[in-house]
Design an enzyme around this catalytic site. Structure first.
Site, short mmCIF file in Angstrom:
data_model
loop_
_atom_site.label_atom_id
_atom_site.label_comp_id
_atom_site.label_asym_id
_atom_site.label_seq_id
_atom_site.Cartn_x
_atom_site.Cartn_y
_atom_site.Cartn_z
N ARG A 5 -5.32 7.87 4.19
CA ARG A 5 -6.67 7.96 4.78
C ARG A 5 -6.62 8.11 6.29
O ARG A 5 -7.20 9.02 6.86
CB ARG A 5 -7.47 6.71 4.43
CG ARG A 5 -8.01 6.79 3.04
CD ARG A 5 -8.78 5.57 2.69
NE ARG A 5 -7.89 4.40 2.60
CZ ARG A 5 -8.29 3.21 2.22
NH1 ARG A 5 -9.54 3.01 1.95
NH2 ARG A 5 -7.44 2.21 2.13
N THR A 56 0.86 -1.19 0.00
CA THR A 56 0.00 0.00 0.00
C THR A 56 0.89 1.23 0.00
O THR A 56 1.90 1.28 0.72
CB THR A 56 -0.97 0.11 1.20
OG1 THR A 56 -1.39 1.47 1.33
CG2 THR A 56 -0.39 -0.32 2.51
N ARG A 82 2.13 33.06 -3.18
CA ARG A 82 0.88 32.38 -2.81
C ARG A 82 1.09 31.34 -1.72
O ARG A 82 2.23 30.92 -1.46
CB ARG A 82 0.34 31.63 -4.03
CG ARG A 82 -0.33 32.52 -5.02
CD ARG A 82 -0.71 31.73 -6.26
NE ARG A 82 -1.53 32.54 -7.13
CZ ARG A 82 -1.66 32.35 -8.44
NH1 ARG A 82 -1.02 31.36 -9.03
NH2 ARG A 82 -2.44 33.13 -9.15
N ASP A 100 0.07 3.85 1.28
CA ASP A 100 -0.17 4.57 2.55
C ASP A 100 0.80 4.16 3.67
O ASP A 100 0.91 4.85 4.67
CB ASP A 100 -1.60 4.32 3.04
CG ASP A 100 -2.64 4.95 2.12
OD1 ASP A 100 -2.25 5.61 1.15
OD2 ASP A 100 -3.84 4.77 2.39
#
Ligand code: F6P
Length: 361
Positions: free
Chosen positions: A184, A138, A175, A140
């Site tokens: 997640r 994954t 900016r 993540d």
């Protein structure tokens, strides 16, 4: 001696899947004279018996290729499989069908490559007596029983390059540039790319944020003559006392929640609070695509070889794992169900704070 093994790539894809498949095939065929069958699109192909033979030519030339030559799916749960008959949708336990398909092929052991969802089903198949080994994947990096999942380092590389590019345009236009990255429940990509890409603010799910602290940092930088700020935010970041921003619910997925939109919200809030022009870039699936970095090619190869060695040693129900710099194996039972989030006392958070990064605490 095992003569035939099967393999799937399940869950969201990531760079390095093909490198694992290559290592599995080369070791299984080249070293052990085994046959290898690959099922298409993760558990989908296992349920529907859609497969290809993975021979040496198929494993050739794919080391540096992103994606997976087998296809993948992050919606198919074999224990609750979506079936549509006469326009009526139901969810059916197809695990016995999967076992029957595997037996019919004469497959003696399965290599299941995936994240928490894929490996949870791997655990359940192991409980039903199927001989399986797991490989942790994954971007993540949120699987608890391994230090690093393959794909993660490539995602960090992609996010870091984006931050480098955002720096130059942020500086030209004075900016605030917000980069939304994946993650997640765990902020590893945001944290590591944020440090590598010199972000001024890092917002992760583990540290609910106070937007005023982030805005104050941008103003403080402006007052110090730094007319731009770079914010990296994990898609799962949430304000103190608030919720994650959900973009859609994918009903038949083992984890149905799809996130997205927090970057836009933060950019808007920051413009309102600081008066500084802000823009958002959502990196999205670019993080999952493309060529794996050399680190991920090596890790994927180590995992693929180790998975076949586990089978050869009859160590079933195990997942290959990286601990320190050693490849080892842990029970799949212990590897699923608890996510590896960023510890609040982690060295990376500490060093980031020491060099002035604001987390919005
Ligand atoms: O788990 C990996 C992941 O890339 C998450 O970071 C992300 O939220 C999710 O998958 C996106 O999934 P999908 O492919 O369904 O958009």
């Amino acid at each position: 001696m095992i003569r035939k093994i099967g393999v799937i790539t399940g869950g969201g894809d990531c760079p390095g899947l093909n490198a694992v498949l290559r290592a599995v095939v080369k070791t299984a065929i080249g070293k052990y004279g085994c046959e290898v069958i690959g099922f298409k699109d993760g558990y989908h192909g296992l349920v529907l018996n859609e497969w290809i033979e993975l021979d040496m030519p198929k494993a050739s030339g794919i080391l540096d290729r992103g994606g997976t030559i087998l296809g993948s799916s992050n919606r198919d749960n074999p224990f609750s499989f979506r079936v549509e008959e006469h326009g009526k949708v139901s969810y059916v336990d197809k695990s016995d069908q999967v076992i029957a398909n595997i037996k019919a092929h004469g497959i003696e052991a399965m290599v299941l490559i995936g994240g928490d969802g894929t490996l949870t089903s791997a655990r359940d198949f192991s409980r039903k007596g199927l001989k399986v080994v797991g490989v942790p994947k994954t971007i993540d990096n949120d699987l608890s029983a391994t230090d690093i999942t393959f794909g993660f380092m490539t995602a960090v590389d992609t996010a870091t390059e984006a931050l480098d590019k955002l720096h130059t345009t942020a500086e030209s236009h004075h900016r605030i540039m917000v980069l939304e990255v994946m993650g997640r429940y765990a902020g590893w990509i945001a944290l590591e790319s944020g440090i590598a890409g010199g972000a001024d603010m890092i917002m992760i799910p583990e540290i609910p944020y106070d937007i005023n602290k982030i805005a104050d940092k941008a103003i403080e930088r402006q007052q110090a003559g730094k007319n731009f700020s770079i914010v990296v935010v994990a898609e799962g970041a949430k304000p103190k006392g608030g919720e994650m921003v959900v973009s859609q619910i994918v009903k038949d997925s083992p984890d149905p929640v799809r996130l997205g939109g927090i970057g836009q919200k933060i950019a808007q809030d920051l413009t309102n609070l600081t008066g500084i022009d802000s823009r958002v870039t959502v990196l999205g699936h670019l993080q999952r695509g493309g060529r794996p970095t050399p680190y991920d090619r090596i890790l994927s190869t180590r995992y693929g070889v180790a998975a076949v060695e586990l089978i050869n040693q009859a160590k079933f129900g195990m997942m290959v794992s990286l601990q320190g710099n050693e490849i080892t194996a842990v029970p799949i039972e212990a590897a699923v169900g608890k996510l590896k989030t960023v510890p609040l006392d982690s060295e990376l958070i500490r060093i980031a704070k020491n060099i002035g990064v604001e987390f919005g605490e």
